[in-house]
Motif scaffolding. Sequence first.
Motif, short mmCIF file in Angstrom:
data_model
loop_
_atom_site.label_atom_id
_atom_site.label_comp_id
_atom_site.label_asym_id
_atom_site.label_seq_id
_atom_site.Cartn_x
_atom_site.Cartn_y
_atom_site.Cartn_z
N ARG A 1 0.79 -1.29 0.11
CA ARG A 1 0.19 -0.11 -0.20
C ARG A 1 0.78 1.35 0.05
NH1 ARG A 1 -4.69 -0.34 4.34
NH2 ARG A 1 -3.31 -1.79 4.74
N LYS B 1 4.40 4.57 -6.51
CA LYS B 1 3.55 4.05 -8.04
C LYS B 1 4.87 3.90 -8.87
CE LYS B 1 2.05 6.89 -11.29
NZ LYS B 1 2.73 6.29 -12.63
N VAL C 1 -10.05 4.87 -0.03
CA VAL C 1 -9.34 3.99 -0.29
C VAL C 1 -8.42 3.85 -1.72
CG1 VAL C 1 -9.02 1.39 -0.07
CG2 VAL C 1 -10.50 2.64 1.56
N MET C 2 -9.57 3.94 -2.67
CA MET C 2 -9.16 4.05 -3.94
C MET C 2 -10.10 4.72 -4.83
SD MET C 2 -8.99 2.87 -7.14
CE MET C 2 -8.00 2.43 -8.56
N VAL D 1 -4.72 8.82 -9.62
CA VAL D 1 -5.23 8.07 -8.72
C VAL D 1 -5.10 8.71 -7.24
CG1 VAL D 1 -5.11 5.56 -8.24
CG2 VAL D 1 -4.87 6.39 -10.66
N THR E 1 -4.98 6.73 -3.63
CA THR E 1 -4.78 5.36 -2.89
C THR E 1 -4.73 5.92 -1.49
OG1 THR E 1 -2.58 5.11 -3.60
CG2 THR E 1 -4.08 3.76 -4.97
N GLU E 2 -5.59 5.49 -0.59
CA GLU E 2 -5.39 5.65 0.83
C GLU E 2 -5.14 7.12 1.18
OE1 GLU E 2 -5.41 3.19 3.19
OE2 GLU E 2 -6.13 1.87 1.70
#
Length: 161
Positions: A7, A11, A112-113, A131, A133-134
Motif C-alpha cells: 500500500r 507508484k 481507499v481507491m 489516482v 490510494t489511501e
Amino acid sequence: MKENAARNMPKQQVNAEFLQITTKPLQAKFLAQLDNLTDKLMQIFQGSKGAKGQKIKDIMAISSLYDDIDIKREHTLKSLVIYFNEDPDLLFKEYLTSSTEDERLRSTAATVMGIYTIRREGIQEPEDVGVVTEGHHEGFVVQTSDHLPAGSPACKTRRDG
C-alpha cells in the motif's frame, strides 16, 4: 505486513516491478486492454435495463459527443462501475480548477481507491487526471502527443514530474 508495504509502495516502484515481471508497462497495458474491450463492453452495457440501463445510456450519450480517447475511457469505466451496481461517485471524483488543493485533499482523505479529474469549467477535457490510494494523490498531466496516432494507449497521459 506485506499488505502495508504494498500500500505504501510508490507508484513508480509498482510500475517498475510490473514491468520486470511481465516485460510490459502497467499503465499502457491497462489502457490498451481497456481500448480493445470497449466495443464488447458497450454491447454488454446495451443489454442493461431499468435505472441502471438508463444511467449507462446517459453516460454513453455524452461520450458519443466527443472524439477523445480519455473521455471514452472515463465513461467506459463509469459505465462498468454502474453495470456492477456500484456507485461511480465513490470511485470517480471530479473537481474544477477553481477548487483548492486543500479542498481536494480533504474530500479524498478517507478514499481507499479512486480516480480524480480536474477540469476547467465548461471544458470536458481534463487538465489533470490521477489516482488516489489511501488518501494519497498520484497525478498525471494530460497531454496530446503529435507523434503518436490518435487513440494510441500512450497518447494521452504521462507521469507528472
